[in-house]
Each structure stands twice: as C-alpha cells, then as structure tokens.
Write an enzyme that holds these catalytic residues in place. Structure first.
Site, short mmCIF file in Angstrom:
data_model
loop_
_atom_site.label_atom_id
_atom_site.label_comp_id
_atom_site.label_asym_id
_atom_site.label_seq_id
_atom_site.Cartn_x
_atom_site.Cartn_y
_atom_site.Cartn_z
N TYR A 108 -15.16 3.64 8.75
CA TYR A 108 -13.70 3.65 8.91
C TYR A 108 -13.31 4.28 10.25
O TYR A 108 -12.53 3.71 11.02
CB TYR A 108 -13.11 4.45 7.75
CG TYR A 108 -11.62 4.68 7.79
CD1 TYR A 108 -10.73 3.62 7.67
CD2 TYR A 108 -11.11 5.97 7.89
CE1 TYR A 108 -9.36 3.85 7.68
CE2 TYR A 108 -9.74 6.20 7.88
CZ TYR A 108 -8.87 5.14 7.78
OH TYR A 108 -7.51 5.36 7.77
N LYS B 80 -11.56 2.68 13.57
CA LYS B 80 -10.31 3.20 14.15
C LYS B 80 -10.47 3.49 15.64
O LYS B 80 -9.58 3.19 16.44
CB LYS B 80 -9.85 4.45 13.39
CG LYS B 80 -9.35 4.18 11.97
CD LYS B 80 -8.16 3.22 11.94
CE LYS B 80 -7.56 3.06 10.56
NZ LYS B 80 -6.54 2.03 10.48
N ASP C 231 1.26 -9.05 1.89
CA ASP C 231 0.05 -8.38 1.41
C ASP C 231 -0.84 -9.47 0.82
O ASP C 231 -0.38 -10.59 0.56
CB ASP C 231 0.40 -7.32 0.35
CG ASP C 231 -0.67 -6.23 0.24
OD1 ASP C 231 -0.40 -5.08 0.68
OD2 ASP C 231 -1.77 -6.52 -0.27
N ILE C 232 -2.09 -9.11 0.58
CA ILE C 232 -3.00 -10.13 0.05
C ILE C 232 -2.71 -10.42 -1.42
O ILE C 232 -3.00 -11.51 -1.90
CB ILE C 232 -4.48 -9.70 0.28
CG1 ILE C 232 -5.42 -10.90 0.14
CG2 ILE C 232 -4.88 -8.54 -0.62
CD1 ILE C 232 -6.74 -10.72 0.83
N ASP D 167 -3.44 -13.30 3.79
CA ASP D 167 -4.65 -12.56 4.16
C ASP D 167 -4.58 -12.37 5.67
O ASP D 167 -4.52 -13.35 6.42
CB ASP D 167 -5.87 -13.40 3.75
CG ASP D 167 -7.18 -12.69 4.07
OD1 ASP D 167 -7.16 -11.69 4.82
OD2 ASP D 167 -8.22 -13.15 3.56
N GLY E 235 0.80 -1.22 0.00
CA GLY E 235 0.00 0.00 0.00
C GLY E 235 0.84 1.27 0.00
O GLY E 235 2.07 1.24 -0.09
N GLN E 236 0.13 2.41 0.09
CA GLN E 236 0.80 3.71 0.04
C GLN E 236 1.87 3.82 1.14
O GLN E 236 3.00 4.22 0.87
CB GLN E 236 -0.23 4.84 0.20
CG GLN E 236 0.38 6.24 0.03
CD GLN E 236 -0.50 7.37 0.58
OE1 GLN E 236 -1.57 7.13 1.14
NE2 GLN E 236 -0.04 8.59 0.43
#
Ligand code: NAD
Length: 323
Positions: free
Chosen positions: A144, A148, A34-35, A50, A11-12
């Site tokens: 989201y 969190k 990562d997946i 996963d 990811g980023q």
C-alpha cells in the site's frame, strides 16, 4: 459551474465527501461512482463503474462533462497486505487511468482537475518519525505504502510533463462514525469507540505507546475541499501535501475516552499491524499546506472523543467491531 465525479464514493471518505460536495455544488452536479451498488449516502446521480475500466470512466466523464474527479478507490494497508498484487493493480492503474484521461482532456482543451489521496503509509522506517517534514526519506514497507509513494511521483510527473492539475494530500488515519473504515492500520481509533459504548474491554492490536498521525473526518473533508478550491498557482506541491490533524497513541486515546466515559477499559494484544504502525510517522509537519493554501486543523482530541461518543451507533457495523 463544476461537475464532480467521486470514484470510491461508497467508502469511508467517499460517502462523506459526496455529501459535502453535494451541499457545496448542488446534488445534481455530483456524480457518485463505485464498483458496487449505491450505498445509503447516495448522491443525486450514481454510476456503478470499475475504475480499472478506462474507457467506461472516460465515457462517464465525457457524458456528464465532468470538471473535477476525486479518485478514492484503493485497497488500504491491511487489506493490501492480504492481496498485494490486487492492491498494486487497483492503486496504480486506477490512478493512471484518471491521469491519462486528464492528460487527453488537457490536450483537447477540456481541463480536468484531479484529487487523489496519498497516505502516511508512503513513509517508512527510516523516515524521521516526529514532525515528519514534507520532503524527507521515504522507504515504505507495505505494498500500500509503495503504491502511494509511486502514485505521488506519478502525480508530480503528470503535472510537470503534461500540466495536469492534480492535487493530493497524505491523509493521516481518518476517524469517523458515519461509515466503517476500509481496512487500515489506524482503524483501532474507530473500533475503540464501539467497544466503549458497548461497555466492553477493547483489545487493541497496537501497543499503548504507538503514536500515529490522525485526523477527524470533518477536518479531512475540509482539507480536501480547500485544496481542490485553491487557485492553481498556490498549489506548489504536486506530489502530495502533509496535512496534520492531531497525534496520539492508544493509551492517550483510552485516557481521553475514560474522562468522558467512566469505566472504559483497554488491554493490548499487538498483532501484525504493529509492524506497519511502527514504520509510520508519529506526527507530521504540515507547514507547506499552511503556507500554500492556508490549512489549519480545528478538531482536538477531547472534542473528537466527545463527538464520537455522541454519534457512534454501537450496532452500526460488524466490520468496525472486528477491527
Ligand atoms: P474504503 O475502502 O472505505 O473505500 C474505497 C472504496 O473504493 C470502496 O467503496 C470500494 O467499493 C471502492 N472500490 C474498490 N475497488 C474499486 C474499483 N475497481 N472501482 C471503483 N471503486 C472501487 O477507503 P477509504 O478509507 O474511503 O479511502 C479512500 C482513499 O483514501 C484511498 O485511496 C485510501 O488509500 C486513502 N486514505 C484513507 C485513509 C483512511 O484512514 N481512511 C488514510 C489515508 C489514505
């Protein structure tokens, strides 16, 4: 010697964190996971896993004798709203799996240090928006943000009840050029540079005065590694630390770009993301992070703009252009 597993490594944030950790600890000691298949930033070791498969994650941790896990896999604010149940399952069960593995390992005298990021999305419309304090009202309105906030409470619970050494930062919007953002409300602050460098007018999905806390990727990576390197007794907040980088609105960012890239134009067409942004802080008070483990942001707006304009590859990714 540390052995480090980064989940969500494609990811980023993960792709840049893996590179920084590999530089610090040696590529052989960093396992990227990562997946999907390995991306172009791959570490020396890569595992397709996963995070929801707890047995497999535990097996990887055991077989590599991992001492630190960074659990970054999540659905972000915008993608989360498109698939709320999927976001809840991934964001909560992904974290719980790692916390449970860390609890079991602590009992077996094989401690595992855990990093998990929270977000400014954990705040809500009744949170004080300017210089938002560490401890305050938190009433998130997105799935989201709710995940969190619940995650922060889980981190604190696993530390208080089981002594799990879990550490966390409430990341502001992260600005970077190496890999595309993952579907968050602050993605405009990356897409705007791609439009500027293509000499296109940028149509911003947030209004001109929507100030949000942001951080440049090098500061975000440094904060993460500094927190994970701090002696345990200095880490006094076990839910998640406010960490500030800088704060600006789209009009201020556009003006900073115009100073260095004459002729850049922006117009405004707020969409559903405006309501999400309106429920988040404008700026953060990160006094606890500074006092406890010495956090100081280094990158200001003009330096960020200069670096982005120098490094963004205009044809890098369709996802950025669409954001
Ligand atoms: P991203 O979407 O770019 O990357 C997430 C990665 O997780 C992807 O590579 C994806 O393939 C992987 N993933 C998804 N499901 C998985 C699964 N089941 N198992 C393993 N991997 C899986 O996200 P990012 O921007 O790098 O964010 C990483 C973390 O930081 C997230 O927890 C996010 O909430 C948090 N965060 C990010 C920002 C930001 O601005 N980028 C701000 C605040 C918090």
């Amino acid at each position: 010697m540390e052995r480090i597993l980064v989940i969500g490594a494609n990811g980023q944030i993960g792709s840049e964190l893996v590179a920084a950790l590999a530089q610090q600890h040696g590529a052989a000691n960093v396992i990227a996971a990562d997946i999907g298949p390995r991306n172009r930033f791959g570490a020396a070791r890569y595992e397709a896993i996963d995070v929801l498969d707890r047995k497999l994650v535990a097996h990887i941790i055991d077989s590599y004798q991992v001492t630190q896990v960074y659990q970054l896999a999540a659905l972000l604010s915008v993608t989360g709203e498109q698939a709320p149940l999927k976001a809840w399952t991934l964001n909560m069960d992904g974290l719980l799996n790692i916390l449970e593995i860390a609890r079991e390992r602590k009992q077996a005298d094989k401690p595992l240090r855990v990093f998990w990021p929270s977000s400014i999305a954990a705040f809500g419309p009744n949170t004080p928006q300017d210089m938002t304090p560490q401890l305050t009202v938190m009433d998130p309105t997105t799935i989201y943000g709710i995940s969190k906030l619940a995650g922060e409470r889980l981190c604190d619970y696993y530390f208080s009840k089981y002594g799990v050494d879990v550490r966390s930062i409430r990341y502001p919007g992260i600005i970077s050029y190496k890999s595309p953002p993952g579907g968050g409300t602050t993605d405009y602050a990356i897409a705007i540079f791609h439009a500027a460098l293509r000499n296109e007018t940028y149509s911003c999905y947030l209004g001109p005065h929507t100030a949000l806390p942001m951080i440049y990727m090098p500061d975000a990576i440094r904060a993460t590694i500094e927190l994970m390197s701090a002696p345990a007794e200095q880490v006094k907040v076990r839910s998640s630390y406010n960490v500030a980088g800088l704060s600006f609105d789209p009009q201020q960012l556009a003006a900073a770009i115009q100073k260095q890239h004459a002729g850049f134009r922006i117009d405004y067409a707020p969409d559903a993301r405006q309501a999400i942004a309106d429920s988040w802080p404008h700026s953060l008070d990160d006094a606890e992070a500074t006092a406890d483990w010495g956090w100081h942001a280094e990158v200001g707006l003009d330096d960020l703009v200069e670096d982005m304009l120098r490094n963004v590859k205009v044809d890098a990714d369709a996802a950025v252009q669409a954001a």
